[in-house]
Design a protein around this motif. Structure first.
Motif, PDB file in Angstrom:
ATOM      1  N   MET A 369     -10.947  28.229  46.953  1.00  0.00           N
ATOM      2  CA  MET A 369     -10.456  26.919  47.367  1.00  0.00           C
ATOM      3  C   MET A 369     -11.346  26.140  48.149  1.00  0.00           C
ATOM      4  N   GLY A 370     -10.890  25.407  48.890  1.00  0.00           N
ATOM      5  CA  GLY A 370     -11.889  24.286  49.716  1.00  0.00           C
ATOM      6  C   GLY A 370     -11.716  23.233  49.607  1.00  0.00           C
ATOM      7  N   SER A 371     -11.931  21.975  50.670  1.00  0.00           N
ATOM      8  CA  SER A 371     -11.825  20.871  50.641  1.00  0.00           C
ATOM      9  C   SER A 371     -10.514  20.230  50.339  1.00  0.00           C
ATOM     10  N   LEU A 372      -9.374  20.857  50.342  1.00  0.00           N
ATOM     11  CA  LEU A 372      -8.008  20.378  50.098  1.00  0.00           C
ATOM     12  C   LEU A 372      -7.480  19.342  50.965  1.00  0.00           C
ATOM     13  N   ILE A 373      -8.284  19.332  52.125  1.00  0.00           N
ATOM     14  CA  ILE A 373      -7.696  18.325  53.195  1.00  0.00           C
ATOM     15  C   ILE A 373      -7.807  16.996  52.563  1.00  0.00           C
ATOM     16  N   ASN A 374      -8.739  16.728  51.570  1.00  0.00           N
ATOM     17  CA  ASN A 374      -8.898  15.501  51.033  1.00  0.00           C
ATOM     18  C   ASN A 374      -7.748  15.116  49.973  1.00  0.00           C
ATOM     19  N   PHE A 375      -7.130  16.286  49.278  1.00  0.00           N
ATOM     20  CA  PHE A 375      -6.190  16.153  48.397  1.00  0.00           C
ATOM     21  C   PHE A 375      -4.956  16.159  48.782  1.00  0.00           C
ATOM     22  N   LEU A 376      -4.592  17.219  49.785  1.00  0.00           N
ATOM     23  CA  LEU A 376      -3.335  17.540  50.271  1.00  0.00           C
ATOM     24  C   LEU A 376      -3.293  17.271  51.581  1.00  0.00           C
ATOM     25  N   PRO A 377      -3.300  15.956  52.199  1.00  0.00           N
ATOM     26  CA  PRO A 377      -3.288  15.908  53.767  1.00  0.00           C
ATOM     27  C   PRO A 377      -2.127  16.249  54.396  1.00  0.00           C
ATOM     28  N   MET A 378      -0.851  15.963  53.819  1.00  0.00           N
ATOM     29  CA  MET A 378       0.163  16.438  54.572  1.00  0.00           C
ATOM     30  C   MET A 378       0.417  17.902  54.551  1.00  0.00           C
ATOM     31  N   THR A 379       0.330  18.636  53.599  1.00  0.00           N
ATOM     32  CA  THR A 379       0.116  19.908  53.582  1.00  0.00           C
ATOM     33  C   THR A 379      -0.706  20.662  54.625  1.00  0.00           C
ATOM     34  N   TYR A 380      -1.692  19.930  54.739  1.00  0.00           N
ATOM     35  CA  TYR A 380      -3.044  20.507  55.707  1.00  0.00           C
ATOM     36  C   TYR A 380      -2.329  20.505  57.017  1.00  0.00           C
ATOM     37  N   SER A 381      -1.734  19.015  57.326  1.00  0.00           N
ATOM     38  CA  SER A 381      -1.328  18.933  58.631  1.00  0.00           C
ATOM     39  C   SER A 381      -0.037  19.591  58.888  1.00  0.00           C
ATOM     40  N   LEU A 382       0.788  19.924  58.042  1.00  0.00           N
ATOM     41  CA  LEU A 382       1.923  21.078  58.373  1.00  0.00           C
ATOM     42  C   LEU A 382       1.445  22.416  58.575  1.00  0.00           C
ATOM     43  N   MET A 383       0.564  22.792  57.532  1.00  0.00           N
ATOM     44  CA  MET A 383      -0.148  24.174  57.921  1.00  0.00           C
ATOM     45  C   MET A 383      -0.601  24.366  59.120  1.00  0.00           C
ATOM     46  N   LEU A 384      -1.501  23.268  59.490  1.00  0.00           N
ATOM     47  CA  LEU A 384      -2.137  23.275  60.788  1.00  0.00           C
ATOM     48  C   LEU A 384      -0.980  23.598  61.817  1.00  0.00           C
ATOM     49  N   ILE A 385      -0.054  22.781  62.038  1.00  0.00           N
ATOM     50  CA  ILE A 385       1.121  23.092  62.886  1.00  0.00           C
ATOM     51  C   ILE A 385       1.176  24.310  62.874  1.00  0.00           C
ATOM     52  N   GLY A 386       1.758  24.925  61.681  1.00  0.00           N
ATOM     53  CA  GLY A 386       2.270  26.232  61.540  1.00  0.00           C
ATOM     54  C   GLY A 386       0.942  27.394  62.267  1.00  0.00           C
ATOM     55  N   SER A 387      -0.011  27.129  61.892  1.00  0.00           N
ATOM     56  CA  SER A 387      -1.214  27.974  62.301  1.00  0.00           C
ATOM     57  C   SER A 387      -1.286  27.956  63.975  1.00  0.00           C
ATOM     58  N   LEU A 388      -1.249  26.752  64.462  1.00  0.00           N
ATOM     59  CA  LEU A 388      -1.096  26.668  65.723  1.00  0.00           C
ATOM     60  C   LEU A 388      -0.068  27.208  66.543  1.00  0.00           C
ATOM     61  N   ALA A 389       1.053  27.047  65.898  1.00  0.00           N
ATOM     62  CA  ALA A 389       2.276  27.874  66.552  1.00  0.00           C
ATOM     63  C   ALA A 389       2.217  29.376  66.290  1.00  0.00           C
ATOM     64  N   LEU A 390       1.530  29.706  65.462  1.00  0.00           N
ATOM     65  CA  LEU A 390       1.297  31.215  65.242  1.00  0.00           C
ATOM     66  C   LEU A 390       0.504  31.802  66.267  1.00  0.00           C
ATOM     67  N   ALA A 391      -0.625  30.848  66.510  1.00  0.00           N
ATOM     68  CA  ALA A 391      -1.849  31.562  67.341  1.00  0.00           C
ATOM     69  C   ALA A 391      -1.408  31.138  68.955  1.00  0.00           C
ATOM     70  N   GLY A 392      -0.204  30.734  69.109  1.00  0.00           N
ATOM     71  CA  GLY A 392       0.487  30.469  70.570  1.00  0.00           C
ATOM     72  C   GLY A 392      -0.183  29.430  71.288  1.00  0.00           C
ATOM     73  N   PHE A 393      -0.398  28.261  70.575  1.00  0.00           N
ATOM     74  CA  PHE A 393      -1.028  27.130  71.182  1.00  0.00           C
ATOM     75  C   PHE A 393      -0.173  26.236  71.993  1.00  0.00           C
ATOM     76  N   ILE A 449     -10.962  22.837  54.861  1.00  0.00           N
ATOM     77  CA  ILE A 449     -12.106  22.294  55.200  1.00  0.00           C
ATOM     78  C   ILE A 449     -13.465  22.763  54.736  1.00  0.00           C
ATOM     79  N   ASN A 450     -13.677  23.761  54.254  1.00  0.00           N
ATOM     80  CA  ASN A 450     -15.004  24.146  53.668  1.00  0.00           C
ATOM     81  C   ASN A 450     -15.304  23.457  52.486  1.00  0.00           C
ATOM     82  N   SER A 451     -16.585  23.640  51.832  1.00  0.00           N
ATOM     83  CA  SER A 451     -16.742  23.006  50.621  1.00  0.00           C
ATOM     84  C   SER A 451     -15.842  23.691  49.468  1.00  0.00           C
ATOM     85  N   SER A 452     -15.568  22.875  48.412  1.00  0.00           N
ATOM     86  CA  SER A 452     -14.747  23.327  47.367  1.00  0.00           C
ATOM     87  C   SER A 452     -15.569  24.256  46.785  1.00  0.00           C
TER      88      SER A 452
END
Length: 668
Positions: A369-393, A449-452
Motif C-alpha cells: 500500500m502507501g500514499s492512500l492519504i491522497n485517495f482516501l482522505p476521509m478514511t485516513y482521518s477516521l483511521m487516525l482517530i481510531g489509532s490515536l484512541a487506541l494509543a491512549g492519546f 503516508i509512505n510512498s506507494s
C-alpha cells in the motif's frame, strides 16, 4: 420491550435465512437492519430506565429443566452491567449491518451473511441477559457456533475452513473449563441462579472440596474453571492463537467479533462473577498476571505483522489483556468502561481497514500500500482517530479508561499480590503502551503516508466508499472522540452509584482514592510512553537511521526479531507437542487398532467373515455318502448321551456307571 430486544435479531435472522430466496438480498438487508435498529432504540430506552432510574428488572418466562433440586427456567436479568452491554452489542451490530449492505453487495450469498450476523447478535444478547448459568452457557456456545459460521462464510477457501475449525477447537478447551465450573457451582451451591448463588457466597468462604486425598478451596477452584472459559473466549495468552486467524472471514465479521460479541464474552463473565472472584485472592492474582502478559505479548507481536487486519487483531488481544488486568485489580467497572470504549474505536479501525481493502481490490498486505492519504482522505482521518484512541492519546475515548487502568497499577495495595508480581504486572502494562503506539502509527505510515507500492492501474480505481459504508465510520469516529469524556464520571467517577449492586467489590479492594492521589509524573507516564512509541515509529518509517543501528547490532537482535516475528512459536509448539501426537494416536491406535481392528473383527464385519469360514467347512463335510452321514449321527448321539450321563453322574455321585459307559463305548 425487554423481550423484544432479544427477539428482534432472532426474527431478522430467521426471515433472512429461511426467506432470503424469496425476498432477495435487498429484502434481507432491509429486514435485518430494521430489526437491529429497533433493538438499538429499545436498548437506549432500557439504559435510561435501568441505569438512571435504578429499576433492575428480572423476568421469568418459562420453566426449562426441572429434575430434583435442579430447576432451570428461561429468565432475563436487566441490571446496569446488562444494559451497558446491550448498548455496545446492538449499536456496533447495527452499524456493522449497515456497513455490510454495500461491502457485501456483490456476494451472491448476502442473505445468508446477514442472517449469520443477526443470529450472532441474538446469541450474544442471550448471553448477557441470562439470569442463570445454564442459559448463559447456551448463549456462550451460540456465539461460538455463529463465529464458526461467519469465519467460514467463504467456505470454498481452504484458509477460511482451517481458521474456522481452529477457532472452534481452541474455544472448546475454554468451554470445557467453563462447563466444569458450572458443575462445581451446582455441586457447591445447589443452584445455578445468579440471585441465589451470589447471595450465599460469603457463607462458603471456608468451604473445601476433597478429592483423592487432596483438599481445595471451592471458590478458588470454581473461579479457576470460569477463568479457563474466559481465556478461551477472550483470547488470553495460551488460547489466543485462534484470534489472528479469524481474520479470514469478511471484514464486517472481524469488526463484530472483536468489538462487541465473541471476545468480550470472557471479560463479561469475569465482571458478572465479581461476587465470586472477590473471595479468591489467588484468582485475582492470576487475572493480573495473565492480563499483563497477554497485553505485552500481543502488543510486541503486533509490531512485526504486515497484514492490515492482523495488526488490529493483535491490538484487540492486547486490549483484552488490559480488561482482564483491570478485573484482577478488582476494578470491574473500569474494565467494563474500557470494554465499552474499546468497542467504538476497534470497530472504527476494522471498518476503516475494510474500506481500504475494498478500495484497493482486496489487498491486505500493508507493504503493498502507501500514499492512500491522497485517495482516501476521509478514511485516513477516521483511521487516525481510531489509532490515536487506541494509543491512549489525551482526551480521546481510549485515554479515559486505558490510562486510568495504568494509574491503578501504581497503587501498592491491589490484589494482595507480592512485590515481584505487582512490579512485573506494572512494567508489562506500561511497556505495552509503547508498543501499542508504535504499531498503530506504523500502520498509518505504511498504509497512508509512505510512498506507494501499488501499480498505476490499481491506483486509478481507488475511491472513497459509498454513503452506507461512510456513515458507520463517521458515527464510530464521533463515539471514539467523545464517548469516553461523556461517560467517564458516570462509569468510574468518584462516588458514582451507577453500578449499584450489579458489581461487588470488597471494601479493602477499593483503592480509587490512592490512584487519584498519585504524583503527576505517574499520571503523565502513559502519555510519554505513547509519544515515544509514535516518535520511534516515525523514525523507523520516515528515515533510514534505524537500519544502521539494526545492522550494527544484527547478531544480537536477529534472534529476538525472528522470535517475535514467528509469534513466539506458540503455533509451532502446539502443533509439534499436542496436535501431531494426538493425530498420530488417533490414526494408529484409535483408527487402525480399535476401529479397523478390534471393533470390526468383533462386530458385523468379523462375524460375517467367521460365518463364511464355517459355511466353507460345512460344505466340505457334506460328501453326499450315506455311510458318512450315519457316522456323523452315531458320533453326535454318543457325544450327546455322554454329556447327559456325565451330568447325571456328577449330580448323584455314581462313578461306577460312568466307567461302565466308557468301556461300552470303547468296545462298540
Amino acid at each position: 420491550m425487554y423481550l423484544s430486544i432479544i427477539l428482534l435479531p432472532l426474527f431478522g435472522a430467521l426471515f433472512s435465512g429461511f426467506g432470503g430466496r424469496w425476498i432477495g438480498s435487498k429484502g434481507s438487508c432491509i429486514i435485518t437492519t430494521i430489526c437491529i435498529g429497533l433493538a438499538i432504540i429499545l436498548s437506549v430506552i432500557t439504559f435510561f430506565e435501568v441505569g438512571f432510574s435504578g429499576m433492575t428488572t428480572c423476568i421469568v418466562l418459562e420453566t426449562w429443566i426441572e429434575s430434583g433440586i435442579l430447576k432451570i427456567h428461561w429468565g432475563l436479568l436487566f441490571d446496569t452491567i446488562t444494559v451497558v452491554m446491550l448498548i455496545v452489542i446492538t449499536s456496533i451490530s447495527g452499524l456493522v449491518h449497515l456497513y455490510s449492505i454495500t461491502y457485501m453487495e456483490t456476494d451472491p450469498h448476502l442473505p445468508r451473511f446477514m442472517s449469520y450476523l443477526s443470529i450472532f447478535t441474538f446469541f450474544m444478547l442471550m448471553l448477557v441477559t441470562a439470569d442463570n448459568l445454564l442459559q448463559m452457557f447456551f448463549g456462550w456456545e451460540g456465539v461460538g457456533l455463529a463465529s464458526y459460521l461467519l469465519i467460514n462464510f467463504w467456505y470454498t477457501r481452504l484458509a477460511a475452513n482451517q481458521s474456522a475449525i481452529k477457532a472452534l477447537v481452541v474455544n472448546r478447551i475454554g468451554d470445557f473449563g467453563l462447563s466444569l465450573g458450572i458443575f462445581l457451582i451446582f455441586w457447591t451451591f445447589q443452584s445455578l441462579d445468579y440471585s441465589i448463588m451470589f447471595s450465599i457466597i460469603p457463607f462458603f468462604d471456608n468451604h473445601y472440596l476433597k478429592f483423592l486425598g487432596f483438599s481445595c478451596h471451592s471458590l478458588s477452584l470454581i473461579c479457576f474453571f470460569l477463568f479457563v472459559g474466559a481465556i478461551g473466549k477472550s483470547a488470553q495468552l495460551g488460547l489466543h492463537t485462534w484470534l489472528p486467524d479469524a481474520m479470514e472471514g469478511p471484514t464486517p465479521v472481524s469488526a463484530l467479533i472483536h468489538a462487541a460479541t465473541m471476545v468480550t464474552a470472557g471479560v463479561f463473565l469475569m465482571i458478572r462473577f465479581s461476587p465470586l472472584l472477590e473471595f479468591s485472592p489467588f484468582l485475582l492474582s492470576m487475572l493480573v498476571l495473565f492480563g499483563s502478559l497477554t497485553a505485552f505479548f500481543a502488543s510486541m507481536t503486533g509490531i512485526f505483522q504486515n497484514d492490515l487486519k492482523k495488526v488490529i487483531a493483535y491490538s484487540t488481544c492486547s486490549q483484552l489483556g488490559y480488561m482482564i488486568f483491570s478485573c484482577g485489580m478488582s476494578c470491574y467497572d473500569v474494565g467494563l468502561f474500557h470494554l465499552t470504549n474499546h468497542a467504538f474505536f476497534k470497530a472504527l479501525l476494522f471498518l476503516s481497514a475494510g474500506s481500504v481493502i475494498h478500495a484497493i481490490s482486496n489487498e491486505q498486505d500493508m507493504r503493498k500500500m502507501g500514499s492512500l492519504i491522497n485517495f482516501l482522505p476521509m478514511t485516513y482521518s477516521l483511521m487516525l482517530i481510531g489509532s490515536l484512541a487506541l494509543a491512549g492519546f489525551p482526551f480521546l475515548t481510549g485515554f479515559y479508561s486505558k490510562d486510568f487502568i495504568l494509574e491503578l497499577t501504581h497503587s501498592n495495595s491491589f490484589c494482595n499480590l507480592d512485590l515481584i508480581c505487582s512490579s512485573l504486572a506494572l512494567w508489562l502494562g506500561s511497556i505495552s503502551v509503547l508498543f501499542t503506539a508504535f504499531y498503530s502509527f506504523r500502520l498509518i505510515y505504511l498504509t497512508f503516508i509512505n510512498s506507494s507500492n501499488s501499480n498505476r492501474i490499481l491506483l486509478s480505481y481507488i475511491h472513497e466508499s459509498s454513503f452506507l459504508m461512510s456513515l458507520p465510520l463517521i458515527l464510530l469516529g464521533i463515539g471514539s472522540l467523545f464517548f469516553g469524556f461523556i461517560m467517564q464520571d458516570l462509569f468510574i467517577g468518584l462516588g458514582t452509584d451507577f453500578w449499584k449492586g450489579s458489581i461487588f467489590i470488597l471494601p479493602n479492594h477499593n483503592f480509587y482514592v490512592e490512584a487519584e492521589n498519585l504524583p503527576i509524573i505517574i499520571k503523565w507516564l502513559p502519555f510519554l510512553l505513547s509519544c515515544l512509541g509514535i516518535c520511534l515509529s516515525s523514525i523507523t518509517n520516515i528515515t533510514y537511521l534505524y537500519k544502521y543501528v539494526i545492522l550494527k547490532r544484527y547478531k544480537l537482535s536477529s534472534f529476538w526479531v525472528y522470535l517475535i516475528n514467528k509469534k513466539w512459536f506458540f503455533d509451532t509448539l502446539y502443533n509439534r507437542f499436542l496436535v501431531y501426537p494426538i493425530l498420530s494416536f488417533g490414526y494408529k491406535v484409535s483408527f487402525k487398532t480399535l476401529d479397523r481392528g478390534f471393533i470390526e473383527l468383533s462386530g458385523p464385519f468379523g462375524l460375517s467373515k467367521l460365518v463364511l469360514r464355517w459355511s466353507a467347512f460345512i460344505f466340505q463335510v457334506q460328501s453326499g455318502q450315506m455311510t458318512h452321514y450315519i457316522f456323523y449321527i452315531i458320533v453326535s448321539v454318543c457325544i450327546f448321551s455322554s454329556i447327559i450321563l456325565i451330568k447325571y453322574v456328577l449330580w448323584f455321585h455314581n462313578y461306577h456307571l460312568l466307567i461302565f459307559y466308557f468301556f461300552l463305548i470303547f468296545f462298540i
